[in-house]
Design a protein around this motif. Structure first.
Motif, PDB file in Angstrom:
ATOM      1  N   GLU A 193      -3.410  -0.314   6.449  1.00 31.86           N
ATOM      2  CA  GLU A 193      -3.820  -0.750   4.877  1.00 31.86           C
ATOM      3  C   GLU A 193      -2.591  -1.737   4.735  1.00 31.86           C
TER       4      GLU A 193
ATOM      5  N   ALA B 193       1.280  -1.089   0.030  1.00 32.58           N
ATOM      6  CA  ALA B 193      -0.071  -0.039  -0.352  1.00 32.58           C
ATOM      7  C   ALA B 193       0.502   1.448   0.323  1.00 32.58           C
TER       8      ALA B 193
ATOM      9  N   LYS C  77      -4.656  -4.972   6.741  1.00 29.16           N
ATOM     10  CA  LYS C  77      -5.728  -5.212   6.654  1.00 29.16           C
ATOM     11  C   LYS C  77      -5.916  -6.002   5.352  1.00 29.16           C
ATOM     12  N   ARG C  78      -5.328  -5.908   4.296  1.00 34.42           N
ATOM     13  CA  ARG C  78      -5.206  -6.755   3.451  1.00 34.42           C
ATOM     14  C   ARG C  78      -4.275  -7.880   4.043  1.00 34.42           C
TER      15      ARG C  78
END
Length: 369
Positions: free
Chosen positions: A274, A250, A277-278
């Motif tokens: 991020e 990200a 999260k991914r």
């Protein structure tokens, strides 16, 4: 001249201006107008441009400010990747009606191996046509396709009759097609490499073909062998339905350049969040954290650190990224920061095995496409 080539029927399907076309489909008032997905704001970058915008020279990866200058009537639209992903899945469901050998390259393009297909149709050309018709009828978008004996030629061919067209390169046409091809059309030859080839008198596939393997390896390194083979129609890469993810990342481009590491910490926290999260959504973890830094003069720097264990926790990713940030003094103010995690636990150890002999057919033989 006869060359042995694998017996495969490969289709490369490429959606036409996918992100922009989805926005025009969802918002009828945008149809027929020049639009750019993303790109808004002083530091924005265009993710995709409609064909109406492309006529003015607007293209993906272009700075939004330049795009607006080229096309004063340009309409910027915020990207909606959840929507694009959902439509991409619908398109793939259509692909799977014909073959399980589907290799997505991104949300808007994929390879299909239809040598043996679920419809029992011997014509890859007719299958490609039917797929494109279904995408238009069932989803409302146009797609282009290239059809040939391998992935390389199919991908090149898919760009020939865009938008909403297709091109088949039959086995007996392969060598002539490649010899006449502009070197810029060769997949894998970027702008810098093309300029280098021009300087050495290589403008077409025929020019490239006249160079020896030693010459190409000397001047183009490891890529030289690739160029030597593909211009002869040799590209044995199979369609791989389950491509293993090798990294996850990200990044953020800032509206104002950042000149101090202190100001970057908050940005890094959001980026690390991020990435985490991914990773958790994909149920993967990695060992190597890489910090990407793009300076105000557009120079790019990466710093990496490999840990002795797999991670996907935000705090650990952030702490490692901070260490990399402070590893050495910044050379300039920063316009972009990114974090990626590689060396993932999805990668399996590779063992060396003897290659299986390819089943081949001479290009002089008839092979229905």
């Amino acid at each position: 001249m006869s060359v042995d080539l694998p017996i495969r029927k490969i289709i490369h399907v490429d959606m036409d201006a996918f992100y922009a076309s989805v926005e025009q489909m969802d918002s009828p008032q945008l149809k027929g107008k020049p639009i750019a997905v993303g790109g808004g704001g002083k530091r924005g970058v265009v993710s995709a441009a409609s064909y109406e915008a492309r006529k003015f020279g607007v293209k993906s990866a272009m700075a939004g400010a330049l795009a607006a200058k080229l096309c004063p009537e340009l309409i910027f639209v915020r990207p909606n990747f959840e929507r694009y992903s959902a439509i991409s899945k619908q398109i793939r469901h259509i692909f799977y009606d014909y073959t399980n050998l589907v290799e997505p390259l991104s949300l808007d393009e994929a390879y299909l191996d239809v040598t043996q297909n679920k419809k029992g149709n011997p014509s890859a050309t007719l299958i490609a046509q039917e797929i494109r018709e279904r995408i238009l009828k069932e989803i409302g978008l146009t797609a282009s396709a290239g059809i040939s004996i391998n992935k390389f030629i199919a991908k090149v061919a898919s760009d020939y009759n865009k938008p909403n067209g297709q091109k088949t390169v039959n086995p007996e046409e392969v060598l002539e097609f490649l010899e006449q091809l502009d070197i810029r059309k060769f997949y894998g030859v970027g702008k810098v490499t093309a300029e280098k080839m021009y300087q050495k008198g290589i403008f077409t596939g025929l020019d490239l073909k006249q160079k020896s393997l030693d010459y190409l390896e000397t001047h183009f390194g490891k890529s030289g062998r690739y160029y030597y083979h593909v211009v002869r129609g040799i590209h044995n890469s199979e369609v791989k339905p389950h491509r293993t993810r090798k990294s996850l990342a990200a990044e953020r481009t800032f509206s104002e350049n950042l000149s101090s590491e202190v100001f970057m910490l908050e940005k890094l926290e959001h980026i690390a969040q991020e990435v985490s999260k991914r990773l958790n959504k994909s149920n993967v973890a990695g060992k190597t954290v890489t910090l990407k830094i793009k300076y105000s003069d557009f120079t790019l720097q990466t710093r990496s650190k490999t840990l002795p264990y797999f991670i996907n926790d935000k705090d650990v990713i952030l702490d490692t990224a901070k260490d990399l940030l402070y590893q050495e003094t910044l050379s300039n103010s920063v316009r972009l920061l990114g974090i990626s995690l590689s060396n993932l636990n999805t990668e399996t150890k590779k063992t060396t095995v003897a290659p299986k002999p390819n089943k081949t057919v001479s290009v002089q033989l008839k092979f229905e496409f």
